[in-house]
Enzyme design. Structure first.
Site, PDB file in Angstrom:
ATOM      1  N   HIS A 103      10.094  -3.371   2.970  1.00  0.00           N
ATOM      2  CA  HIS A 103      11.178  -3.039   2.033  1.00  0.00           C
ATOM      3  C   HIS A 103      12.402  -3.825   2.495  1.00  0.00           C
ATOM      4  CE1 HIS A 103       8.936   0.871   2.258  1.00  0.00           C
ATOM      5  NE2 HIS A 103       9.219   0.979   0.975  1.00  0.00           N
ATOM      6  N   ASP A 106      14.162  -2.372   5.465  1.00  0.00           N
ATOM      7  CA  ASP A 106      13.399  -2.342   6.733  1.00  0.00           C
ATOM      8  C   ASP A 106      13.788  -3.494   7.641  1.00  0.00           C
ATOM      9  OD1 ASP A 106      11.896  -0.360   5.499  1.00  0.00           O
ATOM     10  OD2 ASP A 106      10.164  -1.653   5.122  1.00  0.00           O
ATOM     11  N   GLU A 234       3.112   1.421  -7.649  1.00  0.00           N
ATOM     12  CA  GLU A 234       2.304   2.205  -6.710  1.00  0.00           C
ATOM     13  C   GLU A 234       2.311   3.660  -7.163  1.00  0.00           C
ATOM     14  OE1 GLU A 234       3.004   1.335  -2.524  1.00  0.00           O
ATOM     15  OE2 GLU A 234       2.630   3.432  -2.045  1.00  0.00           O
ATOM     16  N   GLU A 270      -2.711   3.743  -3.390  1.00  0.00           N
ATOM     17  CA  GLU A 270      -2.681   4.260  -2.013  1.00  0.00           C
ATOM     18  C   GLU A 270      -3.625   5.450  -1.903  1.00  0.00           C
ATOM     19  OE1 GLU A 270       1.015   4.346   0.082  1.00  0.00           O
ATOM     20  OE2 GLU A 270       0.605   6.319   0.918  1.00  0.00           O
ATOM     21  N   HIS A 273      -2.066   8.884  -1.850  1.00  0.00           N
ATOM     22  CA  HIS A 273      -1.468   9.244  -3.139  1.00  0.00           C
ATOM     23  C   HIS A 273      -2.555   9.692  -4.116  1.00  0.00           C
ATOM     24  CE1 HIS A 273       2.199   6.375  -2.377  1.00  0.00           C
ATOM     25  NE2 HIS A 273       1.976   7.211  -1.387  1.00  0.00           N
ATOM     26  N   ASP A 298      -2.816   0.302  -0.542  1.00  0.00           N
ATOM     27  CA  ASP A 298      -2.198   0.823   0.672  1.00  0.00           C
ATOM     28  C   ASP A 298      -3.232   1.719   1.324  1.00  0.00           C
ATOM     29  OD1 ASP A 298       0.143  -0.497   0.318  1.00  0.00           O
ATOM     30  OD2 ASP A 298       1.424   1.285   0.174  1.00  0.00           O
ATOM     31  N   ASP A 311      -0.013   9.888   5.766  1.00  0.00           N
ATOM     32  CA  ASP A 311      -0.126   8.453   6.122  1.00  0.00           C
ATOM     33  C   ASP A 311      -0.873   8.224   7.429  1.00  0.00           C
ATOM     34  OD1 ASP A 311       1.214   7.593   3.840  1.00  0.00           O
ATOM     35  OD2 ASP A 311       3.175   7.698   4.779  1.00  0.00           O
ATOM     36  N   ASP A 341      -0.445   1.124   5.167  1.00  0.00           N
ATOM     37  CA  ASP A 341       0.729   1.979   4.981  1.00  0.00           C
ATOM     38  C   ASP A 341       0.416   3.259   5.756  1.00  0.00           C
ATOM     39  OD1 ASP A 341       2.953   3.301   4.219  1.00  0.00           O
ATOM     40  OD2 ASP A 341       2.660   3.089   2.055  1.00  0.00           O
TER      41      ASP A 341
HETATM   42  C1  XLS Z   1       5.411   6.265   0.002  1.00  0.00           C
HETATM   43  C2  XLS Z   1       4.918   4.940  -0.333  1.00  0.00           C
HETATM   44  C3  XLS Z   1       5.761   3.791   0.183  1.00  0.00           C
HETATM   45  C4  XLS Z   1       5.423   2.535  -0.558  1.00  0.00           C
HETATM   46  C5  XLS Z   1       6.428   1.447  -0.446  1.00  0.00           C
HETATM   47  O1  XLS Z   1       4.741   7.259  -0.140  1.00  0.00           O
HETATM   48  O2  XLS Z   1       3.593   4.836   0.107  1.00  0.00           O
HETATM   49  O3  XLS Z   1       5.608   3.641   1.550  1.00  0.00           O
HETATM   50  O4  XLS Z   1       4.191   2.021  -0.165  1.00  0.00           O
HETATM   51  O5  XLS Z   1       7.649   1.817  -0.974  1.00  0.00           O
HETATM   52 NI    NI Z   2       2.470   3.058   0.047  1.00  0.00          NI
HETATM   53 NI    NI Z   3       2.679   6.791   0.506  1.00  0.00          NI
END
Ligand code: XLS
Ligand code: NI
Ligand code: NI
Length: 438
Positions: A103, A106, A234, A270, A273, A298, A311, A341
């Site tokens: 990001h 970051d 995402e 992801e 998610h 991710d 995560d 991620d």
């Molecule tokens: C958060 C997301 C974030 C994205 C990038 O839950 O996974 O980390 O991958 O903004």
């Molecule tokens: Ni992510």
């Molecule tokens: Ni996430």
């Protein structure tokens, strides 16, 4: 090569040593040059590691302070940003992966306002560009963090205040330019606060129009600056908001279609998610391919007992082989890849823990790839599926999908005495085949 920092001084370049190795700092399955279905493992997996979990997060949680005490967290401003880039690139290089992700906030010195934001981001780009040249590392994707700063508490593009939209648009514009300059292969939108906390204070129609407006502006900007990679949304159903507009792949596709963006925007899926949305990961992947919007992944997982985005490193073999099967069967990644991620737990405070997490994660993906490749080579699973639907390639199937009307079908069914014979779906047989490869 970047010179070795004190922080990672004890860590060697991570070698591949094979399944029998007991060296915790070696890959057991990830052999990047091994050919799988005629393609190098690295080119199948296109692994990336992220900046945020490993180099930005200091181990804090809602109940406690940071536990990691990394040396670069003691520094400030541009000095901190450059020290962070040193350790990050050393980490990626020692791990031996081809890509990284970040990001805007970051990588740069913290900024007090938007003007400073633009200046501080510009100041670190030279450093990142030089480090990419030195190490050969490439950028899988860049993104803008439009959810952490206080100004985004009620959303970024979906904010009731247009000045917040303007701030988010500024960050997205500069993050896209940065991604283009660094040769990024994709650009990601995770709508961290693009949703609502309560419907009682929310104008849904406006918020969705605003979200689509920012995406449309980003699509126009992409073409204007000649950025070749896709824009990726995402999906995530909730957290931090109660409800996020991009809750899963099917919801995102409907949204893109409503605003005419379905040929411009794809998804970055992801694992954790998907779990939060109540979908298995292989479902999300299969749906994305079915809609033609599969972009990138991710890689991580949740904890079955916790209802949030923990995560953790993805290490469930069956889940991975099922997901990998969908990816490989549908042609694999083009611009996307597997971005870790994922983060170590806040008790895992040593430099080596960062490596154990990523080595295990990459080995798990490599095993999944090998398992999926065996299933594809054996061909029995796909033969079973094609056989199941083979009637649709015959006359009756083709006619009903084409020329026939509803009453034509009804008349023919009665006249011909059509009487279908039930056939087994073979679920247990198939589950055993995938279990064998996991
Ligand atoms: C958060 C997301 C974030 C994205 C990038 O839950 O996974 O980390 O991958 O903004
Ligand atoms: Ni992510
Ligand atoms: Ni996430």
């Amino acid at each position: 090569m970047t010179k070795s920092s004190e922080f990672f001084a004890e860590i060697p370049q991570i070698p591949y040593e094979g399944a029998e190795s007991s060296n915790p700092l070696a890959f057991k399955y990830y052999d990047k040059d091994q050919l799988v279905l005629g393609k190098r493992m690295e080119d199948h997996l296109r692994p990336a590691a992220c900046y945020w979990h490993t180099f930005c997060w200091d181990g804090f949680d809602v109940f406690g302070e940071g536990t990691f005490r990394r040396p670069w967290h003691e520094l400030e401003g541009q000095e901190m940003a450059e020290a962070k880039a040193d350790v990050a690139f050393e980490f990626y290089s020692k791990l031996g992966i081809p890509f990284y992700c970040f990001h805007d906030v970051d990588v740069m010195a913290p900024a007090a306002n938007m003007k400073e934001h633009v200046e501080n981001l510009a100041a670190i780009l030279d450093v990142l560009e030089r480090k990419q040249d030195e190490t050969g590392l490439k950028l899988l994707w860049g993104t803008a963090n439009v959810f952490s700063n206080r100004r985004y508490m009620s959303g970024a593009s979906t904010n009731p205040d247009p000045e917040v939209f303007a701030s988010a648009a500024t960050q997205v514009c500069h993050a896209m330019n940065a991604t283009k300059r660094l040769g990024g292969e994709n650009y990601v939108f995770w709508g961290g606060r693009e949703g609502y906390e309560t419907l009682l204070n929310t104008d849904l129609n406006r918020e969705m129009d605003q979200l689509a407006r920012l995406l449309t502006l980003a699509v126009e900007h992409k073409h204007k600056i000649g950025f070749k990679g896709p824009l990726l949304i995402e999906p995530k159903p909730h957290e931090p908001t109660k409800h996020q507009y991009d809750r899963d792949t099917a919801t995102v596709f409907a949204f893109l279609q409503k605003y005419g963006l379905e040929n411009e925007v794809k998804v970055n899926l992801e694992t954790n998610h998907a779990t939060l949305a109540g979908n298995p990961m292989d479902h999300e992947i299969a749906m994305a391919f079915a809609f033609g919007i599969f972009g990138s992944i991710d890689a991580n997982r949740g904890d079955p007992q916790n209802g949030w985005d923990t995560d953790q490193f993805w290490n469930d073999p069956l889940d991975i082989v099922r997901s990998m099967y969908q990816i490989i069967k549908n042609g694999g990644f083009t611009t996307g890849g597997f971005n870790f991620d994922a983060k170590v737990r806040r008790q895992s405070i040593d430099a080596a823990d960062l490596f154990y997490g990523h080595i295990g994660g990459l080995d798990a993906l490599a095993r999944g790839l090998l398992g999926a490749a065996k299933l594809i080579e054996a061909g029995d699973v796909s033969a079973l599926v094609s056989d199941r639907y083979s009637g649709w390639d015959d006359e009756l199937g083709k006619w009903m999908m084409g020329a026939a009307s509803l009453s034509d079908i009804a008349d023919k069914t009665v006249a011909d005495g059509i009487d279908p014979k039930p056939k087994s779906g073979r679920q247990e047989f198939l589950e055993n085949r995938f279990g064998q490869m996991a």
